[in-house]
Motif scaffolding. Structure first.
Motif, PDB file in Angstrom:
ATOM      1  N   LEU A  65      -4.178  -3.865  16.393  1.00  0.00           N
ATOM      2  CA  LEU A  65      -5.569  -4.413  17.024  1.00  0.00           C
ATOM      3  C   LEU A  65      -6.518  -4.298  16.091  1.00  0.00           C
ATOM      4  CD1 LEU A  65      -5.261  -3.332  20.572  1.00  0.00           C
ATOM      5  CD2 LEU A  65      -4.689  -5.443  19.675  1.00  0.00           C
ATOM      6  N   ASP A  66      -7.606  -5.158  16.005  1.00  0.00           N
ATOM      7  CA  ASP A  66      -8.971  -5.073  15.245  1.00  0.00           C
ATOM      8  C   ASP A  66      -9.816  -3.962  16.001  1.00  0.00           C
ATOM      9  OD1 ASP A  66     -10.822  -5.255  13.272  1.00  0.00           O
ATOM     10  OD2 ASP A  66     -11.470  -7.163  14.218  1.00  0.00           O
ATOM     11  N   THR A  67      -9.447  -2.832  15.582  1.00  0.00           N
ATOM     12  CA  THR A  67     -10.688  -1.855  16.379  1.00  0.00           C
ATOM     13  C   THR A  67     -12.057  -1.712  15.682  1.00  0.00           C
ATOM     14  OG1 THR A  67      -9.747   0.035  14.984  1.00  0.00           O
ATOM     15  CG2 THR A  67      -8.700  -0.446  17.171  1.00  0.00           C
ATOM     16  N   GLY A  69     -13.705  -4.219  14.716  1.00  0.00           N
ATOM     17  CA  GLY A  69     -14.580  -5.306  15.474  1.00  0.00           C
ATOM     18  C   GLY A  69     -15.143  -4.922  16.754  1.00  0.00           C
ATOM     19  N   ARG A  70     -14.218  -3.988  17.388  1.00  0.00           N
ATOM     20  CA  ARG A  70     -14.636  -3.627  19.050  1.00  0.00           C
ATOM     21  C   ARG A  70     -15.722  -2.601  18.861  1.00  0.00           C
ATOM     22  NH1 ARG A  70      -9.456  -3.123  22.595  1.00  0.00           N
ATOM     23  NH2 ARG A  70      -8.940  -5.336  22.797  1.00  0.00           N
ATOM     24  N   ARG A  73     -18.991  -4.169  17.918  1.00  0.00           N
ATOM     25  CA  ARG A  73     -19.697  -4.863  19.251  1.00  0.00           C
ATOM     26  C   ARG A  73     -19.967  -3.922  20.179  1.00  0.00           C
ATOM     27  NH1 ARG A  73     -15.488  -8.312  22.335  1.00  0.00           N
ATOM     28  NH2 ARG A  73     -14.359  -6.456  22.091  1.00  0.00           N
ATOM     29  N   PHE A  74     -19.499  -2.658  20.044  1.00  0.00           N
ATOM     30  CA  PHE A  74     -20.065  -1.570  21.205  1.00  0.00           C
ATOM     31  C   PHE A  74     -21.200  -1.002  20.568  1.00  0.00           C
ATOM     32  CE2 PHE A  74     -20.231   2.912  22.235  1.00  0.00           C
ATOM     33  CZ  PHE A  74     -20.184   2.976  23.667  1.00  0.00           C
TER      34      PHE A  74
END
Length: 86
Positions: A65-67, A69-70, A73-74
């Protein structure tokens, strides 16, 4: 060991139909179907959906998963400290 309280173990074949993988081992599971093994004997067979031969972790087909990007965003939403005020 105390007699009479332990389950009976017997040779059982576990079969992963998706990968074409079979494994003969001992188990307490009961099976209604049987299969002839390589040694010529007939053993109960248990069909499984996932085994080490078809699980994405063991086969190397797991997705990453693309962490990043998360996390970005956070941080945009809550700031670089995650909303914790010091």
């Amino acid at each position: 060991m105390k007699p009479g309280i332990h389950p009976v173990t017997r040779p059982v074949v576990f079969r992963d139909r998706a990968a074409g993988f079979t494994l003969l081992t001992r188990s307490t599971l009961d099976a209604t179907q049987t299969v002839e093994w390589e040694d010529g004997n007939t053993y109960p067979v248990v069909d499984v959906e996932i085994s080490s031969a078809s699980h994405p972790f063991h086969t190397g087909t797991a997705r990453v998963l693309d962490t990043a990007g998360r996390v970005e965003r956070f941080e945009r939403r809550y700031g670089p400290t995650g909303g914790v005020r010091r």
